[in-house]
Design an enzyme around this catalytic site. Structure first.
Site, PDB file in Angstrom:
ATOM      1  CD  GLU A  22      -3.072   0.849   2.214  1.00 51.55           C
ATOM      2  OE1 GLU A  22      -3.923   1.722   2.344  1.00 51.55           O
ATOM      3  OE2 GLU A  22      -3.061  -0.200   2.899  1.00 51.55           O
ATOM      4  CD  GLU A  40      -4.268  -0.200   9.223  1.00 49.09           C
ATOM      5  OE1 GLU A  40      -4.919   0.245   8.278  1.00 49.09           O
ATOM      6  OE2 GLU A  40      -3.561  -1.233   9.139  1.00 49.09           O
TER       7      GLU A  40
END
Length: 761
Positions: A346, A625
């Site tokens: 990502e 996260e």
């Protein structure tokens, strides 16, 4: 120019030039450098710069940066200019799933060596068809997957004038619009520091595991000797699970480097990739290698070359570790583009993450030019999408056929980066240039939002990420938060309209000021009419109250019940986090503003999951996260979206800097400073320091047996206010000051004042 060689290897380019001898000594020589890909350049075998991954990552369709480097001290009468090209972001893998289509199929280099002689004569040597090219020792390279280097091909004699390149292939010229070339605004990427292993152990499967003790971003330099042709493999991971490197969170990113030995003493440094890692699994090491020897394995930390400006420390070691983790996460994700994560498939410039983190970033480091550069890409991507701010900048989602997202129009928090990030820079640095450069983008975003409003005046009819990653939502549905997405979006739209109107006022754009002030008024009225009733805000959750309080939607006499209800909800949650991306950056401030600072401290100091300190108690060295990226039993969260290095939830540091440490700008750029620490949570001392545009501001407060002491420094050219709980404000001039309240009950303050050079007290 591009190579005529068809190969996966990183191509080498060379050209030898002879300088004029009839115009006197060289006064100045510069090398302008850019690439479709990333490049390293050398003059007669010497690297021209310690900068890495030139020219970085921009919206290549419209902006291609170049570096102009001073090489005056490197020139000789005969010079070989040598360049190595890597895939970088241009032709490397980007995105997840099938990924994004590359920006181009061919790598290309651009160089211009310009030489000015003492008599004023100038000559230039540019990349053209006269250059030669060849395969190099880097046989594969990708930012996600890693780098392969064959040391048997690692000779450097090709970088010198005497090298015979008759067997080399030619090059061909690619047509590129020269108008897209633009100089860097932000800083380059460089090596930042080196870290030696904390331990070297064997995994249950028998692999060698090197632990560097810190989750970082960069690569491992390896010094090794062994049989020619043998291959040493390094596989990187952020965490261990059951004693083995846990690579599942990387998804399809291989994060693996392969080094083929020459048979002699080899040093490998994979400078065309980078990894997010703490642990490295090493296989294929020759038996004679002492893995624990000094220099065998060295982690090289890389990142954009930002100057550190802000620090924080207090009496609570867990809070100090949390703050360190926030700093490390920012460093690891500020690698040319402010990314969400640095390790998996990502690593994109998600706008929502930066929207909420920008004030923290601007305190910790000088990010003015770094983010100005990124905002240029945001503006140009937005301009090509009808005013819509893409959710990632540069926008690679438009290059992906299987992004897994439906068509996305403007979104709250994410799209608001066009407004909130420039405003954070204005607040931190007081430089109107960023507002002038960003205003059209700000206005375009707010106008796009206006076009999406429902007849009710609410922004509640389009796709929203909302209070993303609400810890009470289904992990498989991170958008399914307690807060109604219309509440989040309408509140965010109001904030953006207010900021844009204020920006118009600063820039003396009266008609736009009226336009956006009117829009803000209508949004506030719509929010209040539809969402505020009977001393409750729709959704009746912590994020709803936090946004309404902090964005100025409520009337002053409504703050009391709103703050009380917010505190009640925090108490009902057991002082655990109950907010997602939208609410988490604001909840502590909302509690403080409404007189519930002690509740904010209880929330901050909670150690049970979900909380800021739970990851710290689990050994985290960066911000995660998810609050539970690692579960209490040490296993890794089974979800697909699990990163151990995400700065967004570290936005709480902004509150720590202002409320715990006590430094807040009263005017943009800290020309007037508020020193206003609000102690709590059994902290006995805290200190914070900030290099403002005017100099260093410092404060240290400590509880003493007899009361409370504060030592502070007001920078030259500024003034300050000291505001302590239960005390009258004190005006402070530039200089050093010591303030002592002898007893907690007495309002009397004793102040001793010093001075700084060039200032009077």
């Amino acid at each position: 120019m591009a190579t005529d060689v068809v190969s996966d290897a990183a191509p080498l380019f060379r050209r030898t030039v002879r300088l004029a001898t009839s115009h006197g000594p060289v006064e100045r020589a510069t090398l302008k450098l850019s690439a479709l890909g990333v490049c390293e350049a050398f003059l007669n075998g010497h690297e021209v710069s310690d900068e890495l991954l030139i020219p970085g990552w921009t919206s290549y369709e419209w902006r291609l940066r170049y570096r102009e480097l001073d090489v005056t001290d490197m020139v000789t009468d005969t010079l070989t200019v040598a360049i190595i090209l890597g895939n970088g972001w241009y032709r490397g893998r980007l995105g997840w799933g099938e990924g994004a289509a590359p920006y181009g199929d061919e790598l290309a280099a651009y160089a211009e060596l310009k030489v000015l002689y003492s008599d004023g004569y100038e000559e230039a040597f540019v990349t053209d068809a006269s250059w030669k090219s060849h395969d190099g020792p880097v046989t594969a390279n990708d930012l996600y997957d890693g780098q392969s280097i064959d040391a048997r091909r690692n000779a450097t004699d090709w970088m010198y004038p005497e090298y015979d390149d008759r067997e080399w292939a030619g090059v061909h010229i690619l047509e590129v619009d020269q108008r897209i070339l633009t100089p860097y605004i932000g800083p380059p990427i460089r090596r930042q520091e080196e870290i030696t292993p904390r331990s070297v152990t064997s995994s249950p499967s028998g692999s060698t595991i090197v632990d560097f003790g810190q989750n970082l971003v960069g690569w491992v330099r390896v010094k090794v000797s062994g049989p020619e042709g043998s291959i040493v493999t390094l596989r990187h991971s952020e965490v261990l699970e059951a004693g083995e490197v846990c690579v599942r969170p990387l998804r399809t990113a291989h994060a693996t480097d392969h080094f083929t030995l020459s048979g002699g003493d080899d040093v490998f440094e994979p400078t065309f990739t980078f990894h997010g890692f703490r642990y490295v699994e090493v296989t294929g090491l020759p038996e004679n290698v002492d893995v624990a020897a000094d220099g065998t394995f060295t982690a090289v930390v890389v990142g954009s070359d930002l100057s550190r400006t802000g620090t924080f420390r207090c009496s609570n070691p867990l809070l100090n570790r949390l703050h360190d983790n926030i700093v490390w996460s920012m460093r690891g994700n500020f690698v040319d583009v402010p990314t969400d994560c640095p390790q998996r498939d990502e690593r994109l410039g998600w706008t929502g993450d930066l929207s909420v983190f920008a004030p923290t970033a601007a305190y910790l480091y000088d990010v003015k030019d770094f983010l100005r550069d990124w905002l240029q890409d945001l503006s140009i991507e937005q301009a090509h999408q009808g005013g819509i701010v893409p959710v990632v900048i540069p926008d690679v989602l438009k290059r992906m056929t299987t992004a897994g997202l439906p068509p996305v129009d403007s979104t709250a928090i994410w799209g608001d980066a066009a407004v909130w990030v420039p405003w954070a820079l204005w607040s931190a640095y007081g430089d109107p240039v960023v507002l002038e450069e960003s205003f059209d983008s700000m206005a375009a975003h707010v106008r796009r939002v206006r076009s999406l409003l429902a007849p009710s005046g609410l922004w509640d009819g389009s796709l929203q990420f909302g209070d993303w990653l609400d810890p009470d939502s289904d992990p498989a549905q991170p958008w399914a938060a307690k807060a109604d997405p219309g509440v989040v979006a309408t509140a965010s739209a109001y904030r953006s309209a207010i900021i844009t109107s204020q920006t118009a006022q600063i820039l003396h754009r009266s008609s736009e000021y009226d336009e956006f002030a009117d829009m803000a008024l209508r949004l506030r009225e719509a929010f209040r009419e539809n969402y505020v009733q009977n001393q409750r805000i729709h959704s009746d959750c912590t994020t709803a109250y936090s946004l309404a309080i902090m964005f100025g939607i409520l009337e002053p006499d409504e703050l009391s019940w709103a703050g009380q209800r917010l505190a009640e909800l925090v108490d009902q949650s057991g002082y655990k986090i109950s907010t997602g991306f939208a609410g988490t950056p604001f909840i502590n401030d909302a509690l403080t503003l409404t007189g519930h600072t002690n509740t904010a401290y209880q929330l901050l100091l909670q150690q049970h999951c979900p909380s800021w300190l739970y990851p710290v108690t689990m050994g985290a060295t960066t911000v995660w996260e998810r609050w539970d990226s690692m579960l209490p039993d040490g296993s890794v969260n089974p979800g697909e979206m699990t990163s151990f290095n995400h700065y967004a939830l570290g936005a709480v540091a902004d509150w720590m800097h202002r409320i715990v440490g006590g430094i807040t700008p009263l005017e943009p750029g800290y020309r007037r400073i508020l020193f206003s620490p609000q102690p709590g949570g059994e902290l006995t001392w805290a200190e914070s320091e900030l290099t403002t545009p005017h100099g260093k501001a410092k404060i240290r407060w400590a509880k003493t047996p007899g009361g409370f002491e504060v030592d502070l420094t007001v920078p030259t050219g500024t003034t300050a206010i000291l505001r302590l709980p239960g005390r009258s404000d004190i005006e402070l001039q530039p200089g050093t000051h010591s303030i002592n309240s002898k007893t907690a009950e007495s309002p009397a303050l004793e102040m001793a004042t010093g001075s700084v050079p060039g200032a009077s007290s």
